[in-house]
Design a protein around this motif. Structure first.
Motif, PDB file in Angstrom:
ATOM      1  N   THR A  14       0.922  -1.103  -0.063  1.00 62.87           N
ATOM      2  CA  THR A  14      -0.196  -0.104   0.138  1.00 62.87           C
ATOM      3  C   THR A  14       0.995   1.192  -0.142  1.00 62.87           C
ATOM      4  OG1 THR A  14      -1.474  -1.273   1.124  1.00 62.87           O
ATOM      5  CG2 THR A  14      -1.955   1.080   1.190  1.00 62.87           C
ATOM      6  N   GLU A  15       1.987   1.127   0.967  1.00 63.58           N
ATOM      7  CA  GLU A  15       2.642   2.463   0.953  1.00 63.58           C
ATOM      8  C   GLU A  15       3.359   2.680  -0.315  1.00 63.58           C
ATOM      9  OE1 GLU A  15       3.856   2.155   5.561  1.00 63.58           O
ATOM     10  OE2 GLU A  15       5.239   1.208   4.221  1.00 63.58           O
ATOM     11  N   TYR A  16       3.914   1.548  -1.026  1.00 68.46           N
ATOM     12  CA  TYR A  16       4.527   1.668  -2.446  1.00 68.46           C
ATOM     13  C   TYR A  16       3.588   2.325  -3.355  1.00 68.46           C
ATOM     14  CZ  TYR A  16       6.154   0.413  -7.065  1.00 68.46           C
ATOM     15  OH  TYR A  16       6.616   0.590  -8.449  1.00 68.46           O
ATOM     16  N   LEU A  17       2.371   1.846  -3.469  1.00 71.36           N
ATOM     17  CA  LEU A  17       1.371   2.217  -4.409  1.00 71.36           C
ATOM     18  C   LEU A  17       1.070   3.813  -4.034  1.00 71.36           C
ATOM     19  CD1 LEU A  17      -0.980  -0.718  -4.791  1.00 71.36           C
ATOM     20  CD2 LEU A  17       0.810  -0.119  -6.372  1.00 71.36           C
ATOM     21  N   ASN A  18       1.044   4.098  -3.046  1.00 72.31           N
ATOM     22  CA  ASN A  18       0.553   5.582  -2.462  1.00 72.31           C
ATOM     23  C   ASN A  18       1.802   6.344  -3.013  1.00 72.31           C
ATOM     24  OD1 ASN A  18      -1.376   7.064  -1.352  1.00 72.31           O
ATOM     25  ND2 ASN A  18      -0.785   6.763   0.907  1.00 72.31           N
ATOM     26  N   LEU A  19       3.020   5.971  -2.722  1.00 73.77           N
ATOM     27  CA  LEU A  19       4.050   6.784  -3.162  1.00 73.77           C
ATOM     28  C   LEU A  19       3.903   7.074  -4.934  1.00 73.77           C
ATOM     29  CD1 LEU A  19       7.558   6.571  -1.730  1.00 73.77           C
ATOM     30  CD2 LEU A  19       7.563   5.893  -4.410  1.00 73.77           C
ATOM     31  N   VAL A  20       3.712   5.968  -5.391  1.00 74.28           N
ATOM     32  CA  VAL A  20       4.101   6.123  -6.934  1.00 74.28           C
ATOM     33  C   VAL A  20       2.863   7.178  -7.171  1.00 74.28           C
ATOM     34  CG1 VAL A  20       3.391   4.821  -9.055  1.00 74.28           C
ATOM     35  CG2 VAL A  20       4.795   3.816  -7.346  1.00 74.28           C
ATOM     36  N   ASP A  52       1.642   9.505  -5.709  1.00 75.14           N
ATOM     37  CA  ASP A  52       1.739  10.799  -5.107  1.00 75.14           C
ATOM     38  C   ASP A  52       2.747  11.348  -6.088  1.00 75.14           C
ATOM     39  OD1 ASP A  52       0.466  11.131  -3.020  1.00 75.14           O
ATOM     40  OD2 ASP A  52       1.942  10.452  -1.444  1.00 75.14           O
ATOM     41  N   ILE A  53       3.769  10.692  -6.659  1.00 73.68           N
ATOM     42  CA  ILE A  53       4.726  11.104  -7.669  1.00 73.68           C
ATOM     43  C   ILE A  53       4.023  11.557  -9.052  1.00 73.68           C
ATOM     44  CG2 ILE A  53       6.739  10.309  -8.989  1.00 73.68           C
ATOM     45  CD1 ILE A  53       7.776   8.841  -6.559  1.00 73.68           C
ATOM     46  N   LYS A 104      -5.773   5.185   3.926  1.00 78.16           N
ATOM     47  CA  LYS A 104      -4.498   5.073   3.587  1.00 78.16           C
ATOM     48  C   LYS A 104      -3.790   5.475   2.259  1.00 78.16           C
ATOM     49  CE  LYS A 104      -3.333   0.599   6.216  1.00 78.16           C
ATOM     50  NZ  LYS A 104      -2.908  -0.626   6.052  1.00 78.16           N
ATOM     51  N   LEU A 105      -4.667   5.554   1.259  1.00 77.92           N
ATOM     52  CA  LEU A 105      -4.090   6.093   0.023  1.00 77.92           C
ATOM     53  C   LEU A 105      -4.603   7.477  -0.030  1.00 77.92           C
ATOM     54  CD1 LEU A 105      -4.801   3.006  -2.390  1.00 77.92           C
ATOM     55  CD2 LEU A 105      -2.821   3.866  -1.349  1.00 77.92           C
ATOM     56  N   LYS A 112      -3.682  11.445  -0.911  1.00 73.20           N
ATOM     57  CA  LYS A 112      -2.665  12.466  -1.695  1.00 73.20           C
ATOM     58  C   LYS A 112      -1.852  13.300  -0.684  1.00 73.20           C
ATOM     59  CE  LYS A 112      -2.055  15.132  -6.027  1.00 73.20           C
ATOM     60  NZ  LYS A 112      -2.473  16.086  -6.745  1.00 73.20           N
ATOM     61  N   LYS A 113      -0.468  13.332  -1.085  1.00 75.17           N
ATOM     62  CA  LYS A 113       0.282  14.132  -0.333  1.00 75.17           C
ATOM     63  C   LYS A 113       1.369  14.646  -1.222  1.00 75.17           C
ATOM     64  CE  LYS A 113       1.467  10.805   2.749  1.00 75.17           C
ATOM     65  NZ  LYS A 113       0.367   9.643   2.704  1.00 75.17           N
ATOM     66  N   LYS A 155       4.650  15.380  -3.017  1.00 73.04           N
ATOM     67  CA  LYS A 155       5.704  14.194  -3.251  1.00 73.04           C
ATOM     68  C   LYS A 155       7.105  14.533  -2.664  1.00 73.04           C
ATOM     69  CE  LYS A 155       5.682  15.040  -7.779  1.00 73.04           C
ATOM     70  NZ  LYS A 155       5.956  15.341  -9.264  1.00 73.04           N
ATOM     71  N   THR A 171       6.370  12.724   0.653  1.00 75.74           N
ATOM     72  CA  THR A 171       6.010  11.325   0.465  1.00 75.74           C
ATOM     73  C   THR A 171       7.406  10.550   0.285  1.00 75.74           C
ATOM     74  OG1 THR A 171       4.188  11.634  -0.741  1.00 75.74           O
ATOM     75  CG2 THR A 171       5.075   9.553  -1.192  1.00 75.74           C
ATOM     76  N   LYS A 201      10.914   5.805   6.780  1.00 76.94           N
ATOM     77  CA  LYS A 201      10.249   4.319   6.972  1.00 76.94           C
ATOM     78  C   LYS A 201      11.417   3.353   6.781  1.00 76.94           C
ATOM     79  CE  LYS A 201       5.596   5.048   5.704  1.00 76.94           C
ATOM     80  NZ  LYS A 201       4.846   5.607   4.695  1.00 76.94           N
ATOM     81  N   MET A 261      10.869   7.781 -12.691  1.00 76.15           N
ATOM     82  CA  MET A 261       9.587   8.183 -12.453  1.00 76.15           C
ATOM     83  C   MET A 261       9.780   9.574 -12.495  1.00 76.15           C
ATOM     84  SD  MET A 261       8.386   6.234  -9.047  1.00 76.15           S
ATOM     85  CE  MET A 261       7.709   4.690  -9.183  1.00 76.15           C
ATOM     86  N   ILE A 286      10.520  12.462 -11.234  1.00 73.98           N
ATOM     87  CA  ILE A 286      11.104  13.300  -9.997  1.00 73.98           C
ATOM     88  C   ILE A 286      12.419  13.979 -10.537  1.00 73.98           C
ATOM     89  CG2 ILE A 286      12.005  13.076  -7.626  1.00 73.98           C
ATOM     90  CD1 ILE A 286      10.731  10.211  -7.757  1.00 73.98           C
TER      91      ILE A 286
END
Lengths: 240, 542
Positions: free
Chosen positions: A92-98, A100-101, B301-302, B304-305, B307, B310, B317, B400, B402
């Protein structure tokens, strides 16, 4: 649309990609075929900005990878051939990071993750750290991450490696759906049966040179008649 | 048999070594690393040489010089045993080569022996710090003959065997029978904390030696020599063979020393063959609980923040969840506020609080506070391993969208945050002690500049020479020379700044302005270097 114009890449004295020019139009699935060490991964890495070409131009939806790389990168989703990625994060954290990017809005990312994790059968492990995933599960996560922002171009490097039959089927269906929606799907593979079944066009590369670029049915005409893609592939690459 | 063993040992050594002279690209970096290691080693050897030399003079005056040799070699064995525990864990259990070696038609004993040789080589390195200066002082001051030096070489070669075998057998037993070993992450954290505690103990011991009182040291030697002798029987034989090098007793002792060491090696082959492969099977990758996510599990959980937020959150983490990063990058910052007063200034700190409350010596608090912060933040590994820690994940961040500058900003921010932990704790402690806010402000402003400086320096060092091709996170931080270089540069700069500015006597305000201006200027230069170097990232993992 992807356009490569006179692209070259050498490693020392070895010419990995030799003056290739290709144009991939929307609404089609392109298979990128070639023996090991033919230059497939090098080409894909240049298309995705992982490698700098020595010369030539790469346009991703008319955005120059060299001059405007960030905008060009926003245009595609990419599934790399290696599945090691942010192993200490949870799925979930990985998908959220992607997401966000790629600036994917919250409601869209939730909908996409919900739908795709169901389709690829990894919903129940998304809360686990990626390091605990098998190779196939990591591949599924990379696939989901690559399409969260609904890119116009989808580039996949050996995407079927490690996938179970159900996930392979789901991926092939998703690729077809993408092309049907007018997007470009470009993937490299060694599995010629898959290429034969789902590709509209194939590009065959060997020793850094493009040997064939066109529809499979036209390939038949230029080579021995009524052959399977496997036989035609062997004929092309053996001539080199 | 021997041929295969040599090939295997060479291959394993190449895997674990920080030097690679075969690859042209790595050769230059390896030479720099080699010189840094040799410089550090020389520094320690000279340091120990001086201590041994003074102690020998004291013991000589009371006719008890022999005790020094036995005690010194025993302490060297204890060092080798302690560090052997970590080398053994790393070489026998953390390295991934075992997965590739097991399917080969190589006998288990050959794998064990070749890995033992690798640990033994690290043992020689540890041994050299104490044993070389010890034996040299003895040999030179006593004008010893050829036999003494011949025995010395034999002792140097054989002495590490017993402590290394002991550490191997203990680690094998822990891995085979302890439930702790089943969880690699927990095991690493426990081991790491033990290492820090050990380091802490060694620092206190070094301080005690520096300020030692010969009478107390003598009392300690006399009271504990017999216990240490029993713990290290070979060290006692070695010491006696050197003391009686010129007579028959020397020959007997050297033969006993070599014979006992050979028996221990045979014992290791026997026990290792039975324990190692059973213990490696239980040593699995860490596992996380398989939690079933409900239909609405993504809610909240998902979200938006931004980048940058993040990416910084990903950094933390990873730092917290990776035992090697946690132990090397985060924990030291939390322990520094505790360690600094204990190691250096136990009495000074309490006096300082009194003075600062009365606004006396504020200028030295600002100046030396800055120097300590510069040294501490420079020794924080977070900045100097910024890029290395990502390893092959850089590959993901490269395709990506960035900007490389954004990526480097997140690295800088992470380094500065971790680097500020110590400062923050110190400020809170001083605040609780009622130090005037103005004084704390004067100390804090240049100290922040020091943290920014060391963070930028660390990121630049790692950007120009990252260690991204690792297969074990341990290698990214422990086999990376950048944190050592960063520590050395910052320590040198802290020392120079302290020395020069102390001699020009300024007020607290002026020290604050001067330090802030100079380091602010240096920070602007370093920031520009980072911005100009952003394209170095594209060269990584090509």
């Amino acid at each position: 649309m992807i356009k490569l114009v006179n692209v070259n890449k050498s490693y020392g004295n070895v010419k990995a990609v030799n003056d290739i020019s290709i144009e991939l139009k929307s609404g089609q699935i392109f298979g990128f075929l070639g023996p090991n060490g033919a230059g497939k991964t090098t080409t894909i890495k240049m298309m995705t900005g992982l490698l700098k070409p020595d010369s030539g131009t790469i346009l991703i939806n008319n955005k120059d990878m060299k001059k405007n790389s960030i905008e060009a990168k926003k245009e595609f989703g990419y599934v790399p051939d290696s599945s090691g990625m942010f192993l200490r994060l949870t799925g979930t954290e990985y998908l959220n990071l992607v997401a966000d990017i790629y600036d994917v809005p919250s409601n869209e990312r939730n909908k996409a993750v919900d739908e795709l994790s169901e389709k690829f059968d990894i919903k129940n492990v998304l809360g686990n750290r990626i390091q605990s995933y098998s190779h196939g599960m990591r591949q599924k996560l990379a696939i989901i991450g690559s399409v969260l922002h609904e890119p116009n171009i989808w580039i996949l490097d050996e995407p079927l490696t490690g996938l179970d039959p159900k996930a392979s089927f789901a991926l092939k269906e998703l690729m077809k759906q993408y092309a049907y929606n007018g997007k470009v799907v470009f993937f490299s593979t060694h599995i010629l049966e898959v290429a034969e079944k789902i590709c509209d066009s194939v590009i065959v590369i060997n020793k850094g040179k493009i040997l064939y670029n066109g529809e499979i049915c036209h390939m038949n005409k230029s080579l021995s008649e009524d052959n399977s893609l496997e036989k035609m592939f062997l004929e092309l690459t053996n001539d080199e | 048999m021997m041929n295969k063993l040599i090939i295997l040992t060479k291959a394993l050594l190449k895997e674990t070594s920080i030097f690679d002279f075969y690859d042209m690209q790595s050769r230059r970096k390896s030479i720099i690393r080699l010189f840094t290691v040799l410089a550090l080693l020389t520094f320690f050897i000279v340091f120990i040489y001086n201590i041994v030399s003074t102690t020998l003079d004291v013991l000589n005056s009371i006719g008890q010089k022999e005790i020094l040799l036995g005690m010194g070699l025993s302490i060297s064995c204890i060092f080798m045993f302690t560090y052997g525990l970590f080398f053994t864990t790393s070489v026998f259990f953390y390295s991934k080569d075992i997965e590739y070696l097991l399917p080969f038609p190589i006998s288990a004993l050959k794998i064990i022996v070749s890995k033992f040789f690798v640990v033994l080589l690290y043992g020689y390195l540890t041994e050299s710090i104490i044993a070389i200066p010890l034996i040299s002082v003895f040999g030179l001051k006593e004008s010893s003959g050829v036999i003494f030096w011949l025995y010395s070489i034999l002792i140097m070669l054989v002495l590490p065997i017993v402590p290394i075998v002991a550490s191997c057998i203990i680690v094998f037993c822990i891995m085979r029978f302890s439930p702790l070993a089943k969880n690699k992450d927990l095991f690493k954290i426990t081991g790491g904390l033990m290492a820090i505690a050990l380091g802490f103990g060694i620092q206190i011991a070094i301080r005690a030696i520096i300020e030692y009182n010969p009478q107390i040291l003598m009392k300690f030697f006399n009271e504990n020599y017999n216990i240490i002798k029993i713990m290290n029987p070979t060290a006692d034989f070695a010491a006696k063979s050197l003391i009686y090098a010129d007579n028959f007793q020397g020959i007997i002792n050297i033969l006993l020393f070599i014979g006992l060491s050979m028996i221990v090696i045979l014992l290791f082959g026997f026990i290792g063959n039975r324990l190692y492969f059973k213990s490696i099977i239980g040593f699995t990758e860490s596992f996380s609980k398989s939690v079933q996510i409900s239909q609405n599990a993504y809610g909240g959980k998902l979200n938006k923040k931004h980048k940058i937020f993040t990416l910084i959150s990903r950094e933390f983490k990873t730092l917290i969840r990776t035992p090697d990063y946690l132990i090397n990058c985060i924990v030291p910052n939390l322990l520094y506020p505790l360690m600094i007063p204990v190691i250096f200034f136990t009495n000074i700190i309490s006096e300082l609080v009194v003075y600062l409350k009365l606004n006396i010596y504020t200028e030295y608090f600002v100046l030396f506070g800055f120097c300590v912060v510069l040294f501490q933040s420079g020794s924080n590994s977070t900045a100097a391993t910024s890029i290395s820690r990502d390893g092959k994940d850089i590959f993901v961040l490269k395709y990506m969208p960035i900007k490389y500058k954004t990526y480097l900003h997140t690295k800088l921010a992470t380094s500065m945050i971790t680097g500020s932990i110590t400062l923050l704790i110190v400020l809170i402690i001083f605040f609780i002690f009622d130090i005037p806010l103005a004084t704390l402000g004067l100390f804090m402003i240049p100290s922040v500049m020091a943290i920014v400086f060391s963070s930028q320096l660390g990121v630049i060092l790692d950007l120009y020479s990252p260690k991204v091709n690792w297969d074990n996170e341990w290698q990214a931080v422990r086999k990376n020379i950048n944190p050592i270089i960063c520590t050395m540069v910052c320590s040198l700069l802290a020392g120079l700044t302290g020395y020069v500015l102390f001699n020009i006597h300024l007020s607290a305000n002026n020290y604050c302005i001067l330090l802030t201006t100079v380091f602010g200027f240096l920070n602007i230069i370093l920031y520009n270097v980072i911005c100009l170097s952003e394209n170095k990232i594209i060269e990584l993992i090509e």
